[in-house]
Design a protein around this motif. Structure first.
Motif, PDB file in Angstrom:
ATOM      1  N   ARG A  63      11.943  -9.943  58.595  1.00  0.00           N
ATOM      2  CA  ARG A  63      12.833  -8.818  58.281  1.00  0.00           C
ATOM      3  C   ARG A  63      12.054  -7.676  57.647  1.00  0.00           C
ATOM      4  NH1 ARG A  63      16.396  -9.277  54.382  1.00  0.00           N
ATOM      5  NH2 ARG A  63      17.651  -7.606  55.212  1.00  0.00           N
ATOM      6  N   MET A  64      11.195  -8.004  56.680  1.00  0.00           N
ATOM      7  CA  MET A  64      10.387  -6.970  56.020  1.00  0.00           C
ATOM      8  C   MET A  64       9.366  -6.378  56.988  1.00  0.00           C
ATOM      9  SD  MET A  64      11.594  -6.526  53.061  1.00  0.00           S
ATOM     10  CE  MET A  64      13.179  -6.819  53.824  1.00  0.00           C
ATOM     11  N   GLN A  65       8.787  -7.224  57.810  1.00  0.00           N
ATOM     12  CA  GLN A  65       7.817  -6.750  58.799  1.00  0.00           C
ATOM     13  C   GLN A  65       8.457  -5.729  59.728  1.00  0.00           C
ATOM     14  OE1 GLN A  65       6.051  -9.889  61.136  1.00  0.00           O
ATOM     15  NE2 GLN A  65       5.476  -8.489  62.757  1.00  0.00           N
ATOM     16  N   PHE A  66       9.611  -6.047  60.262  1.00  0.00           N
ATOM     17  CA  PHE A  66      10.291  -5.129  61.178  1.00  0.00           C
ATOM     18  C   PHE A  66      10.772  -3.869  60.463  1.00  0.00           C
ATOM     19  CE2 PHE A  66      10.641  -8.962  63.857  1.00  0.00           C
ATOM     20  CZ  PHE A  66      10.088  -8.435  65.003  1.00  0.00           C
ATOM     21  N   GLN A  67      11.175  -4.009  59.206  1.00  0.00           N
ATOM     22  CA  GLN A  67      11.603  -2.833  58.450  1.00  0.00           C
ATOM     23  C   GLN A  67      10.449  -1.854  58.293  1.00  0.00           C
ATOM     24  OE1 GLN A  67      13.296  -3.644  54.566  1.00  0.00           O
ATOM     25  NE2 GLN A  67      12.839  -1.595  53.854  1.00  0.00           N
TER      26      GLN A  67
END
Length: 172
Positions: A63-67
């Motif tokens: 989730r953080m990577q894609f954000q």
């Protein structure tokens, strides 16, 4: 100087010629394509291969990577649009397709996948979904279009380089 300094289009971005504007345009297109390929197509699935990461942890990291990758991609998209506007150029159909794929991912696919991810992290049951495959397809289209657009945008630069080499060799 500044944007649109010369209405003829020969002097466009901070006094640079269209060929000079092509250099940062090509660089940003290839930075975006590299980030998309590395972040979305290589690193994203790789974290699920790590045996020490539980599924909820891997999903939370994802989730953080894609954000943050989305922020980087949006910056690249903005810079490309700014250069195109400043140079009074139209985007190629490949760039338009890449922008469309990016918008599809960010505005529709990722919000739905994020909701699903949060449910899995919370331990809630979720239905089977093929939306990941749609995301991957959009990512492949986006990455291919960006590489293609970057290659096309590089053509004037390579023609200019060949002309400079020819002139240098034949004027000595």
């Amino acid at each position: 100087m500044g944007f649109f300094a010369n209405r003829s289009g020969l002097e466009t971005f901070a006094g640079q010629s269209p060929v000079d504007v092509a250099k940062p345009l090509v660089a940003i297109i290839f930075i975006w394509s590299g980030a998309a390929i590395a972040g979305n197509l290589i690193a994203a699935p790789a974290k699920f291969q790590a045996p020490s990461l539980t599924l909820p942890v891997a999903l939370d990291v994802g989730r953080m990577q894609f954000q943050w990758l989305g922020v980087a991609e949006a910056v690249c998209a903005f810079l490309i649009l700014a250069l195109l506007l400043a140079s009074k150029r139209m985007a190629s159909w490949q760039l338009v397709a890449a922008f469309a794929a990016f918008a599809l991912q960010r505005l529709w696919i990722l919000p739905v996948l994020d909701e699903r991810t949060l449910a899995i992290i919370a331990g809630q049951p979720v239905k089977e979904s093929s939306l990941h495959l749609v995301y991957i397809a959009a990512e492949v289209v986006k990455a291919a279009c960006l590489v293609w657009a970057g290659s096309q945008a590089m053509r004037p630069l390579s023609a200019k380089s060949r002309a400079e080499v020819y002139l240098t060799q034949n004027t000595q």
